[in-house]
Design a protein around this motif. Structure first.
Motif, short mmCIF file in Angstrom:
data_model
loop_
_atom_site.label_atom_id
_atom_site.label_comp_id
_atom_site.label_asym_id
_atom_site.label_seq_id
_atom_site.Cartn_x
_atom_site.Cartn_y
_atom_site.Cartn_z
N TYR A 210 0.84 -1.19 0.00
CA TYR A 210 0.00 0.00 0.00
C TYR A 210 0.88 1.24 0.00
CZ TYR A 210 -4.04 2.95 0.98
OH TYR A 210 -5.03 3.90 0.90
N GLU A 211 0.40 2.32 -0.63
CA GLU A 211 1.28 3.48 -0.83
C GLU A 211 1.50 4.32 0.42
OE1 GLU A 211 -0.44 6.74 -3.20
OE2 GLU A 211 -2.29 5.57 -3.27
N PHE A 212 0.63 4.20 1.43
CA PHE A 212 0.77 4.99 2.65
C PHE A 212 1.22 4.10 3.80
CE2 PHE A 212 -2.27 7.34 0.04
CZ PHE A 212 -1.69 8.60 0.05
N PRO A 213 2.02 4.65 4.74
CA PRO A 213 2.66 3.80 5.75
C PRO A 213 1.79 3.55 6.98
CG PRO A 213 3.45 6.05 5.96
CD PRO A 213 2.53 6.03 4.77
N MET A 214 2.03 2.38 7.58
CA MET A 214 1.49 2.05 8.90
C MET A 214 2.51 1.15 9.59
SD MET A 214 -2.30 0.66 9.93
CE MET A 214 -2.15 -1.09 9.62
#
Length: 410
Positions: A210-214
């Protein structure tokens, strides 16, 4: 065999945990590249290993099964085809683009037995390890001032962040910083190819593509139906939304995700550096994350009208929100360092709020945070202290250093 992943709370009796014993990756830290590799200091390897062994043995003494990342990855790479695919993925994610360098590095890594290959990838590959005669391009020679072909991964002993167990599933995380981006690849291979996991249907609630971090340090399993996630320097709001949609679409037990915004700073890296659960109705907290009169930005995410929408409710008070989602009349927030102007920030910097609960009301903490530890005891919490002089140099505590795989239900 019982399901290899099961975590429905932060405090249920810990049964199986994943650790990584610090290795030669920490000896590949130098002052010039500390910032790039997200360290503030250089740990002394023999002592950090001794302290980590003490931590692991402390968990075993309480009946916890301790698994090691290096062992699991080695056992997962059980065919030559999987080994070669793993090396290709590591080199690609390390942005090794020159054909000659790529080929030489791949050949070099695959020449090792599997365990040594895994350790070498973790430790990093210095340019001095590849003979000069194999440097076939001008740019390779011009870049000799930088000592590595493959950067070391000194943050690996914080196993909490690259992946996190939620229910019977997993988040395999996209790490915010490039220095840590490759770390979650290890868990991808373990889940897919290790015999302990590969034969089970393990849902992936959030994946590393996924392009956004977690990151796992922001993920707290408050109860069987409520997850808390920090909106932090390392976890984006869009990633939390994606996680919540995936979660609600694929299971029924977990009803809500509580997104808690914290200051985006190095000291407050993840939610678990400022807030952890230690008992049914008790939490540690660093008071500096709260605004005047305890106000914060808090959002409760629940399933919307269809699978692609969320119902989002805004809250401002952490204490009242916790009471609501946990169904409790009273909750104790135990301040790091007793809320003192000096002891609070000092002990928070040394992860005084980063406790690892191994059973309800039983936590593992760093010995150096004596003010916070005493306050926990005064609040009826059993505190097990572990050594910390070198471990703490990496800016992470006992919760950061542990990835629970199985806990008993509470």
């Amino acid at each position: 065999m019982k399901h290899p992943l099961h975590v429905t709370s932060e405090i249920g009796e810990l049964q199986t945990v994943l650790l990584h014993r610090p290795g030669h990756e920490v000896e590949n830290l130098t002052p010039d590249y500390l910032g790039r590799l997200l360290f503030d200091d250089i740990p002394y390897l023999p002592i950090i290993q001794k302290e980590h062994d003490y931590f692991a043995q402390t968990l075993r003494n309480r009946g916890v099964e301790v698994l090691y990342l290096t062992t699991l990855v080695t056992e997962a790479l059980h065919t030559e085809e999987i080994r070669e695919k793993f090396v290709d993925d590591i080199l690609s994610e390390s942005k090794i683009t020159g054909e000659g360098v790529y080929r030489n590095l791949k050949e070099y890594l695959l020449s090792f037995p599997t365990k040594e290959m895994v350790e070498k990838i973790m430790a990093g590959v210095r340019k001095s390890e590849i003979p000069v005669s194999k440097k076939q391009h001008l740019y390779e020679m011009l870049e000799d001032h930088y000592p590595f072909y493959l950067d070391p991964m000194p943050n690996l002993y914080f196993t909490r962040d690259p992946a996190a167990t939620i229910g019977n599933g997993l988040t395999i995380n996209r790490m915010r910083e490039e220095a840590r981006r490759r770390e979650s690849l290890f868990m991808t291979y373990v889940i897919k190819y290790h015999p302990r996991f590969a034969n089970h249907d393990i849902p992936i609630w959030f994946n590393r593509d996924y392009e956004f971090p977690m990151e796992g340090g922001d993920e707290l399993v408050l109860s069987k139906d409520t997850i808390a996630i920090g909106i932090s320097a390392r976890t984006a709001a869009k990633a939390i939304e994606r996680f919540a949609l995936n979660l609600f679409k694929r299971q029924q037990e977990i009803k809500r995700v509580v997104a808690v915004e914290i200051p985006k700073s190095r000291a407050f890296m993840h939610l678990d550096t400022v807030f952890t659960m230690v008992d049914y109705d008790k939490f540690t907290i660093h008071p500096a994350i709260q605004g005047p009169e305890g106000n914060m930005n808090i959002f409760i995410l629940e399933k919307g009208k269809d699978e692609e929408t969320l119902k989002i409710t805004r809250k401002t008070n952490l204490l009242e929100t916790l009471k609501e989602v946990l169904g409790l009349k009273e909750i104790a927030l135990i301040p790091c360092g007793g809320g003192d102007d000096i002891a609070g920030p000092r002990e928070q910097w040394n992860d005084g709020s980063n406790t690892l609960a191994i059973a309800p009301g039983v936590v593992v903490t760093y010995d150096r945070n004596y003010v916070s530890n005493q306050l926990l005891r005064e609040n009826g919490v059993e505190v097990i202290e572990v050594l910390s002089s070198e471990l703490a140099r990496g800016r992470g505590g006992p919760r950061c250093m542990s990835m629970p795989l199985v806990r008993k239900d509470i």
